[in-house]
Scaffold this motif. Structure first.
Motif, PDB file in Angstrom:
ATOM      1  N   SER A  57       0.845  -1.202   0.000  1.00 62.96           N
ATOM      2  CA  SER A  57       0.000   0.000   0.000  1.00 62.96           C
ATOM      3  C   SER A  57       0.876   1.247   0.000  1.00 62.96           C
ATOM      4  O   SER A  57       1.765   1.374   0.834  1.00 62.96           O
ATOM      5  N   ARG A  73      -1.474   1.731 -11.842  1.00 61.53           N
ATOM      6  CA  ARG A  73      -0.217   1.472 -12.561  1.00 61.53           C
ATOM      7  C   ARG A  73      -0.493   1.100 -14.019  1.00 61.53           C
ATOM      8  O   ARG A  73       0.185   1.573 -14.934  1.00 61.53           O
ATOM      9  N   ASP A 109      -0.912   4.320  -1.100  1.00 59.20           N
ATOM     10  CA  ASP A 109      -1.905   5.389  -1.153  1.00 59.20           C
ATOM     11  C   ASP A 109      -2.018   6.039   0.220  1.00 59.20           C
ATOM     12  O   ASP A 109      -2.393   5.388   1.202  1.00 59.20           O
ATOM     13  N   TYR A 151       2.704   7.787  -5.935  1.00 60.58           N
ATOM     14  CA  TYR A 151       2.340   6.570  -5.207  1.00 60.58           C
ATOM     15  C   TYR A 151       2.953   5.327  -5.856  1.00 60.58           C
ATOM     16  O   TYR A 151       3.421   4.417  -5.161  1.00 60.58           O
ATOM     17  N   ILE A 152       2.936   5.295  -7.184  1.00 61.87           N
ATOM     18  CA  ILE A 152       3.523   4.160  -7.901  1.00 61.87           C
ATOM     19  C   ILE A 152       5.014   4.064  -7.599  1.00 61.87           C
ATOM     20  O   ILE A 152       5.550   2.984  -7.348  1.00 61.87           O
ATOM     21  N   ASP A 190       5.501   2.880  -4.036  1.00 61.89           N
ATOM     22  CA  ASP A 190       5.243   1.439  -3.932  1.00 61.89           C
ATOM     23  C   ASP A 190       6.466   0.640  -4.376  1.00 61.89           C
ATOM     24  O   ASP A 190       6.886  -0.309  -3.706  1.00 61.89           O
ATOM     25  N   LEU A 213      -3.868   0.178  -6.550  1.00 59.36           N
ATOM     26  CA  LEU A 213      -2.601   0.697  -7.077  1.00 59.36           C
ATOM     27  C   LEU A 213      -2.220  -0.033  -8.361  1.00 59.36           C
ATOM     28  O   LEU A 213      -1.649   0.561  -9.280  1.00 59.36           O
TER      29      LEU A 213
END
Length: 742
Positions: free
Chosen positions: A418, A548, A420, A576-577, A580, A544
């Motif tokens: 996660s 992506r 986000d 966020y990507i 991650d 996510l």
């Protein structure tokens, strides 16, 4: 060398008052700087500035008047009535006065191009002179619900909520601006209800929760430590000295961070809790040794001097391995906040170690003896029973440990991730409720920002941007876009009667002239027309993996239409990507790096690769089981829980070192392995258990954190420490071979 160390220990005992005075002066100095420490809740700062996504995100902030957008949702029984519209207007005007806000967009100040009798003019969408006309209000409500340009952007489908968009300056103090906005809303005494959303308010909420966690959790953590240490040592000094060590370590680290202008983040927020729990470990082992020697008849001074000589090696090695566990984040993590966390926690560990061999013995000289016996016979008998059962059932316990590890391995690949930031707030929290409203009624607050660089005075180039926008809408189903293309097509419809791009560059130039000077357009295109931004909004609820894939498809499309244009994608979804990807890499690299370094260190200490392997066995089993439990309980790998592996190794390996060194010492004096094991468990084992429960209880407090990652982190570290202590005692009781026993 040993004699030099011995002389050094004697000097500490002899100059104990000077040591105490020096420590207090240093603590007060660091305490002064601690008061000036600042907080940074902005997650975009956690990635390195050299990162491409961050560079483009900051570029939009510089070139388009800010990359961060905040939202106010005004809710009433009906937006299109006189009272509600006037309140939205008043609120929008107040927001425009706030320093740090460069643009406010709401239904009260939106403008549109009108054509009447060949007269083309720009006027406001809503005329506030007509608010008493019910028919007019009804028509305008229908307009906002049906017009393709405005639908779903400023008015909810039920007509009860209106969105006010606030564009923040990139260089403003976001927390200060958000606080001022909330203060204005509070003083306005509006009849309608206000909800806050968007990144600036998210960051402000995180900053508030960081401060709240620090103040709310630290005191309970201290109280729990006091209770456990009281039960374990039954003496005032046994409680206060480990506590003093931890608090001085915390103040020292905070002071150093303040001096170096390093701000507190969502991760470094947990440093005080870690140092409170871990910082006490070394003094606990030292105090335990002093009490053990006192119970054998030595006076306080003799017990301290001998404890310093005997315990210095295991404590220093334990501190070194813990230091390695934390410092591994520097080489193993891409994220700035995790590297900072690793550095300053490692510094705190060194301070704690230094205090345990200087400040702790100095205080114990002054306090003298504060209890007559180490433990009552009843307590010893109870502990002996536990030890006997561990020895009796050790093979069964090891089999159980191995079985659990194998089961955990099966679930290991299923761990979710996660990145986000919305997921960091617990469900039911006020900010989560506000975000859900924006998601449901206004198509979400997440935005891809697609930069198209090239000559935007060319219709040919604009058509390429239009092709990308059409693809995003028709093929990806993301209908909430905002671009200069839409503005030009809408203007062209009024002039030419066709909602399309103009036929040639000359007509395009005329359209630009008509809309020139409208401030909201500065967020979509550069004044020199050398670049434009396409905004693509969508709901945060998308996984996510789905986000992506959307980004990958957009990237594939822009490659196909590139030509004379240069496309790049940024925005919080892209951040966020990247987060991650960095979290996964950080977890793998830092865990194996710290495990490898500690294996090398243990092999060198015990001069045996086999003993090096056995030294890391308990913590290896612990990590596997913890990650297995994460998978089973659906706790995601995030910016906090990705720290588990290296922290578990750094802290948990201490138990192995203390246990093995004491067992080696016992085996030299007693050839019977079971007797040596029992003696080790009754002495070092007791100290290990005291430390296990102290550290576990300290981290357990984090379960009550307002931020979900820290809450999960607290639970997992508590579990890790319990498993590490259990594994150390059980595995070493059975894994030492007959040859090694000799």
């Amino acid at each position: 060398m040993v004699s030099q160390r011995g002389k050094g220990m004697e000097r500490i005992v002899k100059n104990n008052k000077l040591v105490i005075l020096t420590t207090l002066i240093f603590t007060l100095t660091m305490g002064f700087f601690t008061l000036k420490i600042k907080i940074n809740p902005d997650v975009t700062d956690y990635l390195p500035e050299s990162d491409t996504v961050v560079k483009n995100f900051n570029k939009i902030g510089r070139d388009y008047g800010g990359s961060l957008t905040g939202f106010l949702v005004y809710e009433s029984d009906k937006i299109f009535d006189e009272r509600s519209l006037l309140e939205v207007k008043r609120l929008s005007e107040e927001m425009e006065k706030v320093e740090g806000i460069n643009l406010v967009s709401s239904i009260s100040n939106l403008v549109d191009i009108k054509s009447k009798d060949d007269d083309i003019r720009i006027e406001k969408v809503i005329s506030f002179d007509s608010l008493k006309d019910e028919k007019y209000l009804s028509e305008k409500e229908k307009f906002f619900k049906s017009d393709n340009f405005y639908k779903g952007k400023f008015l909810s489908e039920d007509g009860k909520k209106s969105l006010i968009i606030l564009f923040f300056d990139d260089d403003c103090d976001q927390q200060k601006v958000c606080a001022e906005i909330k203060n204005i809303v509070k003083k306005s005494e509006l009849k309608g209800k206000i909800y806050y959303g968007g990144l600036p308010f998210l960051f402000e909420e995180i900053g508030t929760l960081i401060v709240k966690d620090l103040t709310k959790l630290l005191v309970p953590c201290i109280l729990i430590m006091v209770i456990i240490l009281s039960i374990s040592f039954k003496s005032v000094e046994g409680v206060l000295i480990p506590l003093f060590n931890s608090l001085i370590s915390i103040i020292s680290v905070a002071g150093i961070m303040s001096i170096l202008k390093v701000k507190v983040t969502i991760i470094s927020n947990i440093i005080p809790i870690i140092l409170l729990a871990v910082g006490s470990a070394y003094s606990i082992h030292f105090i335990s040794k002093v009490y053990e020697l006192e119970s054998e008849g030595k006076n306080r001074k003799e017990a301290i001097e001998e404890s310093l000589k005997v315990i210095f090696l295991p404590i220093s090695l334990a501190a070194l391995t813990t230091f390695i566990g934390f410092i591994s984040f520097v080489g193993g993590s891409y994220l700035v906040m995790i590297r900072e966390f690793g550095i300053f926690t490692a510094v705190g560990v060194l301070v704690s170690f230094f205090l345990s061999v200087t400040f702790t013995p100095s205080l114990m000289i002054i306090t003298k003896k504060s209890r007559s016996v180490v433990n009552s016979e009843k307590e010893n008998d109870r502990f002996v029973e536990i030890v006997d059962k561990i020895i009796k059932y050790k093979k069964m316990l090891v089999t159980l440990s191995v079985t659990l590890s194998i089961v955990s391995l099966i679930f290991l690949p299923k761990i979710s991730r996660s990145a986000d930031i919305i997921e960091y707030f617990k469900r039911g929290s006020e900010f989560r409720k506000s975000n859900d409203i924006i998601e449901k009624d206004f198509n979400g607050s997440s935005r891809f920002l697609i930069i198209a660089g090239g000559n935007m005075n060319s219709v040919k180039n604009l058509k390429k941007v239009e092709e990308v926008e059409t693809f995003i809408k028709d093929s990806l189903g993301l209908n909430n876009t905002n671009s200069i293309i839409q503005v030009i097509k809408r203007t062209n419809k009024i002039i030419e009667g066709k909602e399309q791009l103009p036929e040639n560059d000359e007509k395009l130039s005329n359209l630009y002239f008509l809309i020139e000077g409208e401030k909201s357009l500065d967020r979509l295109i550069k004044p020199d027309k050398s670049e434009t931004v396409l905004e693509v909004s969508f709901q945060d609820g998308l996984s996510l993996e789905r986000v992506r894939k959307l980004q990958e498809k957009i990237e594939e499309k822009v490659k196909m239409v590139n030509g004379d244009l240069n496309f790049s994608i940024t925005g919080m979804p892209s951040v966020y990507i990247r987060l991650d990807k960095s979290i996964l890499k950080s977890t793998i690299v830092s865990t194996f790096l710290s495990l490898g370094l500690i294996f090398i260190l243990l092999s060198f200490i015990f001069r045996s690769l086999i003993k090096g392997v056995k030294g890391i066995l308990p913590i290896f089993f612990t990590i596997i089981m913890v990650y297995g439990i994460m998978s089973l309980t659906r706790i995601s790998l995030d910016i906090a829980t990705n720290l588990i592996g290296s922290i578990a190794i750094g802290i948990g390996i201490d138990y192995s070192i203390h246990y093995l060194l004491r067992l080696n010492s016992e085996l030299k004096n007693n050839k019977d392995f079971n007797v040596a094991t029992k003696n080790t468990l009754l002495t070092t084992g007791r100290a290990i258990l005291t430390n296990v429960f102290t550290v576990s209880a300290g981290f357990a407090v984090l379960i009550f954190s307002e931020l979900k990652p820290l809450s999960n982190f607290g639970f997992l570290i508590m579990l890790t420490m319990l498993l590490a202590g259990f594994s150390t005692i059980v595995i070493f009781s059975v894994s030492i071979t007959k040859k090694e026993r000799k």
